[in-house]
Design a protein around this motif. Sequence first.
Motif, PDB file in Angstrom:
ATOM      1  N   SER B 121       0.815  -1.216   0.000  1.00  0.00           N
ATOM      2  CA  SER B 121       0.000   0.000   0.000  1.00  0.00           C
ATOM      3  C   SER B 121       0.848   1.265   0.000  1.00  0.00           C
ATOM      4  N   THR B 122       2.149   1.139   0.288  1.00  0.00           N
ATOM      5  CA  THR B 122       3.008   2.331   0.336  1.00  0.00           C
ATOM      6  C   THR B 122       3.849   2.501  -0.923  1.00  0.00           C
ATOM      7  N   VAL B 123       3.780   1.551  -1.842  1.00  0.00           N
ATOM      8  CA  VAL B 123       4.589   1.687  -3.058  1.00  0.00           C
ATOM      9  C   VAL B 123       3.690   1.960  -4.258  1.00  0.00           C
ATOM     10  N   LYS B 124       4.282   2.581  -5.257  1.00  0.00           N
ATOM     11  CA  LYS B 124       3.550   2.846  -6.500  1.00  0.00           C
ATOM     12  C   LYS B 124       4.046   1.858  -7.553  1.00  0.00           C
ATOM     13  N   MET B 125       3.087   1.255  -8.278  1.00  0.00           N
ATOM     14  CA  MET B 125       3.453   0.289  -9.314  1.00  0.00           C
ATOM     15  C   MET B 125       3.577   1.000 -10.662  1.00  0.00           C
ATOM     16  N   HIS B 126       4.548   0.538 -11.449  1.00  0.00           N
ATOM     17  CA  HIS B 126       4.760   1.074 -12.796  1.00  0.00           C
ATOM     18  C   HIS B 126       4.646  -0.048 -13.819  1.00  0.00           C
ATOM     19  N   LEU B 127       4.595   0.340 -15.082  1.00  0.00           N
ATOM     20  CA  LEU B 127       4.585  -0.662 -16.147  1.00  0.00           C
ATOM     21  C   LEU B 127       5.841  -1.526 -15.986  1.00  0.00           C
ATOM     22  N   PRO B 128       5.697  -2.860 -15.943  1.00  0.00           N
ATOM     23  CA  PRO B 128       6.858  -3.686 -15.609  1.00  0.00           C
ATOM     24  C   PRO B 128       7.904  -3.799 -16.710  1.00  0.00           C
ATOM     25  N   MET B 129       7.486  -3.637 -17.959  1.00  0.00           N
ATOM     26  CA  MET B 129       8.421  -3.830 -19.067  1.00  0.00           C
ATOM     27  C   MET B 129       8.357  -2.623 -20.000  1.00  0.00           C
ATOM     28  N   ALA B 130       9.477  -2.371 -20.685  1.00  0.00           N
ATOM     29  CA  ALA B 130       9.434  -1.499 -21.864  1.00  0.00           C
ATOM     30  C   ALA B 130       8.939  -2.393 -22.993  1.00  0.00           C
ATOM     31  N   PHE B 218       4.768 -12.010 -21.650  1.00  0.00           N
ATOM     32  CA  PHE B 218       5.937 -11.191 -21.979  1.00  0.00           C
ATOM     33  C   PHE B 218       7.092 -12.054 -22.478  1.00  0.00           C
ATOM     34  N   MET B 219       7.746 -11.585 -23.521  1.00  0.00           N
ATOM     35  CA  MET B 219       8.881 -12.303 -24.085  1.00  0.00           C
ATOM     36  C   MET B 219      10.159 -11.969 -23.304  1.00  0.00           C
ATOM     37  N   ALA B 220      10.929 -13.027 -23.024  1.00  0.00           N
ATOM     38  CA  ALA B 220      12.224 -12.845 -22.368  1.00  0.00           C
ATOM     39  C   ALA B 220      13.294 -12.516 -23.402  1.00  0.00           C
ATOM     40  N   ARG B 221      13.306 -13.308 -24.445  1.00  0.00           N
ATOM     41  CA  ARG B 221      14.308 -13.142 -25.494  1.00  0.00           C
ATOM     42  C   ARG B 221      13.635 -13.291 -26.844  1.00  0.00           C
ATOM     43  N   GLY B 222      14.145 -12.602 -27.807  1.00  0.00           N
ATOM     44  CA  GLY B 222      13.558 -12.647 -29.133  1.00  0.00           C
ATOM     45  C   GLY B 222      14.316 -13.563 -30.073  1.00  0.00           C
ATOM     46  N   ASN B 223      14.226 -13.232 -31.339  1.00  0.00           N
ATOM     47  CA  ASN B 223      14.891 -13.996 -32.390  1.00  0.00           C
ATOM     48  C   ASN B 223      15.453 -13.034 -33.422  1.00  0.00           C
ATOM     49  N   GLU B 224      16.411 -13.525 -34.173  1.00  0.00           N
ATOM     50  CA  GLU B 224      16.975 -12.711 -35.243  1.00  0.00           C
ATOM     51  C   GLU B 224      16.002 -12.592 -36.397  1.00  0.00           C
ATOM     52  N   LEU B 225      16.051 -11.458 -37.085  1.00  0.00           N
ATOM     53  CA  LEU B 225      15.317 -11.277 -38.339  1.00  0.00           C
ATOM     54  C   LEU B 225      15.564 -12.472 -39.255  1.00  0.00           C
ATOM     55  N   GLY B 226      14.496 -13.049 -39.763  1.00  0.00           N
ATOM     56  CA  GLY B 226      14.626 -14.121 -40.752  1.00  0.00           C
ATOM     57  C   GLY B 226      14.724 -15.516 -40.179  1.00  0.00           C
ATOM     58  N   MET B 353      11.148 -10.984 -32.917  1.00  0.00           N
ATOM     59  CA  MET B 353      10.580 -10.586 -31.635  1.00  0.00           C
ATOM     60  C   MET B 353      11.723 -10.082 -30.765  1.00  0.00           C
ATOM     61  N   ARG B 354      11.360  -9.285 -29.750  1.00  0.00           N
ATOM     62  CA  ARG B 354      12.369  -8.687 -28.885  1.00  0.00           C
ATOM     63  C   ARG B 354      11.971  -8.840 -27.420  1.00  0.00           C
ATOM     64  N   THR B 355      12.952  -8.741 -26.560  1.00  0.00           N
ATOM     65  CA  THR B 355      12.680  -8.718 -25.126  1.00  0.00           C
ATOM     66  C   THR B 355      11.637  -7.637 -24.835  1.00  0.00           C
ATOM     67  N   GLY B 356      10.608  -8.004 -24.076  1.00  0.00           N
ATOM     68  CA  GLY B 356       9.581  -7.027 -23.729  1.00  0.00           C
ATOM     69  C   GLY B 356       8.394  -7.030 -24.666  1.00  0.00           C
ATOM     70  N   ASP B 357       8.442  -7.817 -25.728  1.00  0.00           N
ATOM     71  CA  ASP B 357       7.240  -7.942 -26.561  1.00  0.00           C
ATOM     72  C   ASP B 357       6.117  -8.533 -25.712  1.00  0.00           C
TER      73      ASP B 357
END
Lengths: 432, 432
Positions: B121-130, B218-226, B353-357
């Motif tokens: 109750s004393t903390v403010k929550m923010h968006l967890p990921m970019a 939420f994605m941890a790790r993505g993949n390379e293009l292609g 895909m990228r981290t944070g998707d």
Amino acid sequence: MTSSWVPDMDPASDFSLANIPFGIISTPNDPEPHAAVAIGSYALDLKVLFASADLTQLFPEIHGLAEAFSQSTLNAFAEMGRAVHRQVRAGIQDLLSTTTAHPSILRGNTSLRAKALLPQSTVKMHLPMAIADYTDFYAGYHHAYAVGVMFRGPDNALQPNYLHLPVGYHGRASSVLVSGTPIRRPVGQILLDAKAEPKRPVTAPSRKLDMELELGCFMARGNELGRAIPIGEAEEHIFGYVLLNDWSARDVQTWEYVPLGPFNGKNFATTISPWVVLADALEPFRTRGIENATELQWYLAEEREDNVFDIRLEVDLTTAEGDTTTICRTSSKHLIWSFPQMIAHHTLGGCPMRTGDLLGSGTISGPGGVDERGSLLEMTEDGKKDVLLGGMDSRTFLKDGDTVMLRGFCGADGARVGFGACRGRIYGAASR
Amino acid sequence: MTSSWVPDMDPASDFSLANIPFGIISTPNDPEPHAAVAIGSYALDLKVLFASADLTQLFPEIHGLAEAFSQSTLNAFAEMGRAVHRQVRAGIQDLLSTTTAHPSILRGNTSLRAKALLPQSTVKMHLPMAIADYTDFYAGYHHAYAVGVMFRGPDNALQPNYLHLPVGYHGRASSVLVSGTPIRRPVGQILLDAKAEPKRPVTAPSRKLDMELELGCFMARGNELGRAIPIGEAEEHIFGYVLLNDWSARDVQTWEYVPLGPFNGKNFATTISPWVVLADALEPFRTRGIENATELQWYLAEEREDNVFDIRLEVDLTTAEGDTTTICRTSSKHLIWSFPQMIAHHTLGGCPMRTGDLLGSGTISGPGGVDERGSLLEMTEDGKKDVLLGGMDSRTFLKDGDTVMLRGFCGADGARVGFGACRGRIYGAASR
């Protein structure tokens, strides 16, 4: 128009003194991506320039430029706003002009010129912006109509909403690529026999790989969540423009797109030209877009009628054998919605835009013949007709080894404002 | 299951020792957003913990945690991969356990406990990921079917592609909001009389504002293009899960969505719960999803049959007068596509895909009655029927002042793995 003292200025260059587009380069001496402008066949390295010269006399009231130009994207510069872009472009035009008021800064400074003025052939171009969100519109009226006729006949070619709002969809930011990045033919689910029942898709490399000729627009500044950008203020939110090739796998798209729109048929690649032409550089080339007789909603009504740009657009297709054919010649004026209208619509419900957001115009086709159409889908009527190339060759859709290059410019020789190449070569699909 | 020494552990808490979800907080002593985990009614401040205690004995082989946990998003931690998430969660479970092997680090360290263990109750929550890109799927079979029946009748309820591929569309990353962010009713183009010809839209606040109950991934790790992510490797790319409310303006959506999909009807707001429940925490709650008799393409074929989670999901609607009614009770098992299938499909053509998707499941509805449906569109058959609330009130769509809260948990009392609240209150539309 004055001319530039920079060597080897070609009158046909896209990068005359009237242009001064911004991009992100890396160089043999500095592999960290940073900012530059294009002038003739050279790149002026802005990180080197602002680190080496005292430019406060040019921009006494603008702070943070040296830091912005040493970053790996143009976002910090874009965020400074139109007034800053205008002053910085004018200041750089002065430095590069034969009539410069400050000859000692660059023109007469041989050692700085050697460090900061680099042949474009020696620098590597990078994506100019960190793209937050990418939205693709559908404002090319002749494209929308031609595709509509193909799929629904002439009586229902345009959906009922088309003339009332700028139709668009959310694209994929992660696969926006800078010109030159290889394009791998996507694998996807496709129907080999669209009429067979039950439907039996296969998973295979796309057989209908296409390009789309578009104009892209980068946002300088966004808006707060819940607060729309009024159409009269939209221009102030624009940073500049690029050419955009919205590569499309038509067979993947046809099978997947109902009811939620294009997905894997588009998200494998979108290529943009590397130099961002500032909004101010295109101001002299305004014209009227396609007339829309519909009574517009208040938030889409613009005061000015010359709300689009008349940029000459061309598409070259080069085969693996090296034969190049210009398959399309048209103009960016063939839009029924302007970018300010797109921005006003996009934010109407409060959707926040951010610095670096990219908007695509949608495929631009002219009203005339096959050679004015901005996609192979239209030119070939979905593969039913051949597009003839030089060297006795022809295409319905793209083959592995083909290179597609978009070009665009306005203005007279010696004072052209252009984009440089927006190029991608097709490589074979990844093996399973 | 051992229990925690943290005070006031409520057996009904979503945040038992079996959970340990990660989030981003700011606190009275440190207004810069940084990482924490939830335990009971407390947040354990990981920036304070890792700065104050020598934790190398707990994680001798993991480097960079202190730095990752002092950042304003969880992206750096997510990118470290599943093996690291597993070890760190286990280590924190040990520190918070009555049987901790390291009582001196936190349990017995009164001054550190006072600094690091903060009432939520004393903390403010923010968006967890970019959030890099946000994609919303349509994997809730009963939702897709019910909506299809409404608009196309029972014979054509599902599009021909629905059972062959996870239908999805690109969403808007910029308007993903953390729980508690006020939701402004969007203004949009709507047709007041859908049958009148010619169509005459008006621009007005949405009259059909709806919620959608979804699970987010939420994605941890993505993949390379292609390079596609093979389905057998997709789990290793997942960071964790949140609840997701895909707010929808149905009247805006109906008018705009042909042919390119939802746009302003969705992009004004998407609310997620603030704590990311790690993929490992949900492992014990696997079950089989909805059976799909279609012969799947090779890239969608999974070895395991228990490919979804059985999370109890509930939706509460609270009126401006403060009366709360639970309008939906269902489970996240009612999906016909798993997240690994969505990931394999998303990347099939090489989309990076990228981290944070963020991936949304699509609206989740149960197979039963009105009270199992994850949207008001379904509950009210597009506004034709009322949903009865407590206090003699009723709704077709949401009114200004309404609060929608999604909840979700699995596990027995004392060992619950839950998400906490995913909440948004509706405010009146912006004035013109």
